[in-house]
Structures are given as structure tokens and as C-alpha cells.
Design a protein around this motif. Structure first.
Motif, PDB file in Angstrom:
ATOM      1  N   GLY A  30       0.818  -1.208   0.000  1.00  0.00           N
ATOM      2  CA  GLY A  30       0.000   0.000   0.000  1.00  0.00           C
ATOM      3  C   GLY A  30       0.849   1.253   0.000  1.00  0.00           C
ATOM      4  O   GLY A  30       1.713   1.425   0.866  1.00  0.00           O
ATOM      5  N   ALA A  31       0.608   2.143  -0.984  1.00  0.00           N
ATOM      6  CA  ALA A  31       1.391   3.380  -1.106  1.00  0.00           C
ATOM      7  C   ALA A  31       0.542   4.609  -0.840  1.00  0.00           C
ATOM      8  O   ALA A  31       0.671   5.630  -1.511  1.00  0.00           O
ATOM      9  N   GLY A  32      -0.348   4.508   0.156  1.00  0.00           N
ATOM     10  CA  GLY A  32      -1.061   5.685   0.625  1.00  0.00           C
ATOM     11  C   GLY A  32      -0.162   6.495   1.541  1.00  0.00           C
ATOM     12  O   GLY A  32       1.044   6.226   1.648  1.00  0.00           O
ATOM     13  N   PRO A  33      -0.703   7.498   2.243  1.00  0.00           N
ATOM     14  CA  PRO A  33       0.142   8.328   3.111  1.00  0.00           C
ATOM     15  C   PRO A  33       0.896   7.536   4.171  1.00  0.00           C
ATOM     16  O   PRO A  33       2.072   7.806   4.427  1.00  0.00           O
ATOM     17  N   ALA A  34       0.250   6.543   4.793  1.00  0.00           N
ATOM     18  CA  ALA A  34       0.927   5.763   5.834  1.00  0.00           C
ATOM     19  C   ALA A  34       2.020   4.886   5.233  1.00  0.00           C
ATOM     20  O   ALA A  34       3.162   4.874   5.709  1.00  0.00           O
ATOM     21  N   GLY A  35       1.690   4.139   4.180  1.00  0.00           N
ATOM     22  CA  GLY A  35       2.679   3.258   3.567  1.00  0.00           C
ATOM     23  C   GLY A  35       3.862   4.006   2.993  1.00  0.00           C
ATOM     24  O   GLY A  35       5.025   3.620   3.194  1.00  0.00           O
ATOM     25  N   SER A  36       3.602   5.102   2.276  1.00  0.00           N
ATOM     26  CA  SER A  36       4.695   5.867   1.673  1.00  0.00           C
ATOM     27  C   SER A  36       5.531   6.585   2.723  1.00  0.00           C
ATOM     28  O   SER A  36       6.744   6.742   2.553  1.00  0.00           O
ATOM     29  N   SER A  37       4.905   7.028   3.821  1.00  0.00           N
ATOM     30  CA  SER A  37       5.668   7.664   4.898  1.00  0.00           C
ATOM     31  C   SER A  37       6.639   6.669   5.520  1.00  0.00           C
ATOM     32  O   SER A  37       7.813   6.983   5.758  1.00  0.00           O
ATOM     33  N   LEU A  52       4.502  -2.403  -2.664  1.00  0.00           N
ATOM     34  CA  LEU A  52       3.529  -2.905  -3.633  1.00  0.00           C
ATOM     35  C   LEU A  52       2.281  -2.032  -3.571  1.00  0.00           C
ATOM     36  O   LEU A  52       1.682  -1.875  -2.507  1.00  0.00           O
ATOM     37  N   GLU A  53       1.894  -1.466  -4.691  1.00  0.00           N
ATOM     38  CA  GLU A  53       0.695  -0.626  -4.771  1.00  0.00           C
ATOM     39  C   GLU A  53      -0.216  -1.182  -5.856  1.00  0.00           C
ATOM     40  O   GLU A  53       0.195  -1.342  -7.006  1.00  0.00           O
ATOM     41  N   ALA A  54      -1.467  -1.483  -5.489  1.00  0.00           N
ATOM     42  CA  ALA A  54      -2.388  -2.116  -6.429  1.00  0.00           C
ATOM     43  C   ALA A  54      -2.799  -1.183  -7.563  1.00  0.00           C
ATOM     44  O   ALA A  54      -3.005  -1.629  -8.696  1.00  0.00           O
ATOM     45  N   LYS A  55      -2.897   0.124  -7.279  1.00  0.00           N
ATOM     46  CA  LYS A  55      -3.315   1.069  -8.313  1.00  0.00           C
ATOM     47  C   LYS A  55      -2.166   1.345  -9.282  1.00  0.00           C
ATOM     48  O   LYS A  55      -1.000   1.146  -8.958  1.00  0.00           O
ATOM     49  N   SER A  56      -2.533   1.852 -10.455  1.00  0.00           N
ATOM     50  CA  SER A  56      -1.507   2.170 -11.451  1.00  0.00           C
ATOM     51  C   SER A  56      -0.723   3.420 -11.085  1.00  0.00           C
ATOM     52  O   SER A  56       0.360   3.658 -11.619  1.00  0.00           O
ATOM     53  N   LEU A  57      -1.264   4.220 -10.147  1.00  0.00           N
ATOM     54  CA  LEU A  57      -0.593   5.436  -9.693  1.00  0.00           C
ATOM     55  C   LEU A  57      -1.007   5.687  -8.251  1.00  0.00           C
ATOM     56  O   LEU A  57      -2.197   5.628  -7.931  1.00  0.00           O
ATOM     57  N   SER A 136       0.462  -3.666  -8.686  1.00  0.00           N
ATOM     58  CA  SER A 136       0.862  -4.945  -8.077  1.00  0.00           C
ATOM     59  C   SER A 136      -0.126  -5.313  -6.975  1.00  0.00           C
ATOM     60  O   SER A 136      -0.119  -4.705  -5.901  1.00  0.00           O
ATOM     61  N   LYS A 137      -0.960  -6.297  -7.235  1.00  0.00           N
ATOM     62  CA  LYS A 137      -2.002  -6.704  -6.288  1.00  0.00           C
ATOM     63  C   LYS A 137      -1.569  -7.954  -5.534  1.00  0.00           C
ATOM     64  O   LYS A 137      -1.241  -8.977  -6.136  1.00  0.00           O
ATOM     65  N   VAL A 147       3.277 -12.861  -2.610  1.00  0.00           N
ATOM     66  CA  VAL A 147       3.119 -13.060  -4.051  1.00  0.00           C
ATOM     67  C   VAL A 147       2.089 -12.057  -4.552  1.00  0.00           C
ATOM     68  O   VAL A 147       0.993 -11.941  -3.994  1.00  0.00           O
ATOM     69  N   ALA A 148       2.463 -11.326  -5.591  1.00  0.00           N
ATOM     70  CA  ALA A 148       1.568 -10.334  -6.182  1.00  0.00           C
ATOM     71  C   ALA A 148       1.396 -10.626  -7.667  1.00  0.00           C
ATOM     72  O   ALA A 148       2.243 -11.277  -8.293  1.00  0.00           O
ATOM     73  N   LYS A 149       0.297 -10.132  -8.206  1.00  0.00           N
ATOM     74  CA  LYS A 149       0.077 -10.201  -9.643  1.00  0.00           C
ATOM     75  C   LYS A 149       0.363  -8.830 -10.221  1.00  0.00           C
ATOM     76  O   LYS A 149      -0.244  -7.838  -9.819  1.00  0.00           O
ATOM     77  N   ARG A 150       1.306  -8.774 -11.151  1.00  0.00           N
ATOM     78  CA  ARG A 150       1.724  -7.494 -11.727  1.00  0.00           C
ATOM     79  C   ARG A 150       1.822  -7.623 -13.237  1.00  0.00           C
ATOM     80  O   ARG A 150       2.603  -8.418 -13.755  1.00  0.00           O
ATOM     81  N   ARG A 151       1.001  -6.848 -13.926  1.00  0.00           N
ATOM     82  CA  ARG A 151       0.980  -6.871 -15.390  1.00  0.00           C
ATOM     83  C   ARG A 151       0.781  -8.287 -15.919  1.00  0.00           C
ATOM     84  O   ARG A 151       1.429  -8.716 -16.881  1.00  0.00           O
TER      85      ARG A 151
END
Length: 404
Positions: A30-37, A52-57, A136-137, A147-151
């Protein structure tokens, strides 16, 4: 800085694409504020971090309002005035029957563009050395291996520590079998017209409410309710503008007791919405979530250096926020019991305490403010029960939380 003996070389992106395997000291989901901080603080210290961030951005189409009180603004690892799109200098609360309570005070809060904030935090973490993998989900999790699924391809990441920052519907929390903190539905409607320098909240009864405040390019209206409630209609009715873009998201109701879990030979720390760390009254999550990310990162660094244990994070977070959690949940439990007429009576009682209301209102310390305003006697008058019964209900909740 982390010693070279425990600092892994940062993997190159080509290696991710070709082999589908990575090794990280700390994996963050997760690359929200908590994860990225957390990623930024750890990467600055020289730790090998993969996000790993599920969204494309990061931050893409976030449904969060972006109201930051002074404590929330101060806890962010970076701050940029370019994120700020408005300010809150007053707040108005409207009862279901139309009565109003106004509180003021210049600089109550800032309103930020949450997409810009999320993107900047993630970019700073990447600039500091973290490997950010968008799209990356997470699909599987076992001790020391994610394990994530990416592209369309399978991506494996081995880790020593995992920070779960993957939101209210956390996949990590579900896999670990931890209690669901309860879920509500929140929506925002972005309007391109209008301006205000305050925050208006309309109580809908129970835990339901709608709001309007400044937002990127105009106004932002929103509503919160249970799944199945007409929250989009509530938000649009409060917006007083043409129908705008609607965004929705899930919001947890209360923090988890367990924030750190031993997982085989690895450790998992939950932060932000994944840990239910949102304020029970307003449901804002930046202050509690980013504070948790800081504490989790510091605890991991201390353990890597042999100075402490990652379990310290759980103790520190609850030591700082236990009282605020207890007071906020108590206040919310009272409000959820009120009928529209009960809310109306409460408003009249609070108007008689206008000076206390003005002095105690604080965006980041809502529980303390509520404790001063919603004394058992005041709450008892509003719900037509005895002061003794109200005090007993308050005491029961405090006793329950004492074991957290």
C-alpha cells in the motif's frame, strides 16, 4: 543509518521484470500516506524497501476529503504548500431538524489535494531508494514471502518485515485472520463551482452524516453511512452545485487491538486504515495513520540495530492514542443512540455551553473536546436516561478499552 551488514543492495527494476523475484528487508503493501511515509523513513535510513501498490498510480481517484489539522500536518515526513487547496477557519454543525452550532478559530485545518500528497510521498520514497511497484495486487502471503500479480505476471517478494498499509479492506489483515474493525461507506462529490473557507456538517442520525468544504478546483461534498444507505444522494443534496465526479471508499470504524503479529520468522505491522486507525467521530485517518507509520518504521529500525523490538510500535501507538480512542468511541456511542429529537435537544444544551465549545474544539483531538462537551449528565439529558446510567455506560466502555 542502518549498518551495512543488514542493508541489502537495492534491486534493479530490470531484475523485477526478468526474474519476477525480489528480496526486501521491509515489504510495504500500500502506497497511501501511511505506507509511503514508512517507506520514505526506512529508505532514508538505508533499509532495502519494496512497496507494492495495487493502483496504477499512488493516490489515483482517492475518495478521501483531505482535511488536515495542525497535528496531522506536522506529523507528515514532508510538507508542501503546493498541496494546500483551501483552509478551514470555521465549522458548522446542522441537526436533522435544522438547528445550527457554529465554532470558529482561524487556522482550524488545511485542505489538501490528496492525490498530490499521495504522489509526492511515494515519489520521495522512491527517490530515497525504495522500490515502488505500481499495478501490483497481493494475491498470496506466507511467512517471509508475498506473491503479487503485476501486469499479468507472478511477482514474488521475500521479506523480513511487512508493513500492511493496504486500506480498510486489507488483504494482509484478512490473510492473518485478524478481526475486521467494521466498515462504513464514504463518498465524495467534487464540484467545479463555489468557494468557502469553512466546514459544514449535517447530521443524518445515528453514525450517518454529510459534509461540504473546500476542495481541488472548487468544493467537495461527501457523506458517510452504512452499506446500502443513499450516501451519494446525501452528498449531492449537500453539495448545492451541479452533480460532479463521485468517488467512494470504505472506512474502518475502530482501531485494532493487535498492531504487530509474529508471522513465522517474520513480523507484520499494520498501520493506517488497515489497522482501523481513523478518528471515530470524523473518520479522518492521516494523523493516526502516519503517526503509526512513523512508530512502526522507528521500531523496525531499532530492532535491526539491536536496540529494541518491533512490538514497541504497538505499545507506543496505544500509549499515545488510547485516551483519545476511548473518549471518541464513547462520544460516538452516545450520538448513535440519539433520535433526531434527541440530537435537537443536545444542540440546545451545547448552545448553552458555547464558550466551552469554542475553546475545546480541535480537529485532531475530537475525543478530548467531546469529553468536555458530552459529559454524562449532558448526554443523559439528550437521550432521556439518568445521569447514573449514562456514567455507567461510559465507565463500561473505558473498562473495555483498558485491556487494549
Amino acid at each position: 543509518m542502518v549498518s551495512s551488514s543488514i542493508r541489502d543492495p537495492s534491486p534493479r527494476r530490470c531484475c523485477v521484470e526478468l526474474s519476477g523475484r525480489l528480496r526486501a528487508s521491509v515489504l510495504i503493501v500500500g502506497a497511501g500516506p501511511a505506507g509511503s511515509s514508512a517507506a520514505l523513513l526506512l529508505a532514508r535510513a538505508g533499509v532495502n524497501v519494496v512497496v507494492l501498490e495495487a493502483k496504477s498510480l499512488p493516490g489515483l481517484k482517492t475518495a478521501c476529503s483531505g482535511i488536515l489539522g495542525p497535528l496531522a500536518w506536522g506529523v507528515l515526513p514532508i510538507r508542501c504548500q503546493g498541496w494546500v487547496v483551501g483552509r478551514i477557519d470555521w465549522a458548522r454543525f446542522i441537526s436533522p431538524l435544522g438547528s445550527r452550532l457554529d465554532v470558529g478559530g482561524r487556522g482550524l485545518a488545511r485542505v489538501v489535494d490528496r492525490e498530490a500528497l499521495n504522489r509526492d510521498l511515494a515519489q520521495r520514497a522512491e527517490d530515497a531508494g525504495a522500490v515502488l511497484l505500481t499495478g501490483s495486487k497481493l494475491i498470496e502471503l506466507s511467512p517471509g514471502l508475498a506473491v503479487a500479480k503485476r501486469r499479468g505476471a507472478r511477482l514474488e517478494v521475500r521479506f523480513d518485515y511487512l508493513i500492511a498499509a493496504d486500506g480498510a479492506n486489507s488483504a494482509v489483515r484478512s490473510i492473518l485472520g485478524l478481526r475486521n474493525p467494521g466498515i462504513e461507506l464514504g463518498v465524495n462529490v467534487r464540484c467545479s463551482d463555489g468557494y468557502m473557507d469553512g466546514y459544514e456538517v449535517r447530521l443524518r442520525g445515528g453514525s450517518r452524516f454529510s459534509w461540504i468544504h473546500p476542495g481541488p478546483g472548487g468544493l467537495m461534498a461527501g457523506a458517510l453511512g452504512r452499506l446500502g444507505d443513499p450516501v451519494v444522494d446525501w452528498a449531492n443534496s449537500h453539495a448545492r452545485c451541479s452533480r460532479g465526479e463521485v468517488r467512494g471508499g470504505l472506512i474502518p470504524r475502530r482501531p485494532l487491538r493487535r498492531l504487530v503479529v509474529r508471522f513465522g520468522d517474520s513480523w507484520v505491522a499494520l498501520v493506517g486504515d488497515a489497522a482501523g486507525q481513523v478518528k471515530p467521530l470524523s473518520r479522518g485517518g492521516i494523523y493516526w495513520g502516519v503517526s503509526a507509520a512513523r512508530m512502526a518504521a522507528e521500531a523496525i529500525l531499532d530492532e535491526l540495530e539491536g536496540r529494541g523490538s518491533v512490538m514497541v510500535y504497538q505499545r507506543r501507538w496505544w500509549r499515545r492514542f488510547k485516551r483519545e480512542v476511548a473518549l471518541s468511541l464513547s462520544a460516538r456511542s452516545y450520538l448513535e443512540r440519539l433520535s433526531p429529537r434527541g440530537i435537537e435537544k443536545l444542540f440546545q444544551l451545547l448552545k448553552s455551553r458555547e464558550e466551552v465549545l469554542r475553546e475545546s474544539f480541535h480537529v485532531d483531538r475530537q475525543g478530548e473536546a467531546a469529553a468536555k462537551l458530552l459529559s454524562p449528565a449532558v448526554a443523559a439529558s439528550a437521550v432521556a436516561i439518568s445521569p447514573a446510567a449514562a456514567a455507567a455506560a461510559f465507565a463500561r466502555l473505558m473498562t473495555e478499552l483498558a485491556g487494549w
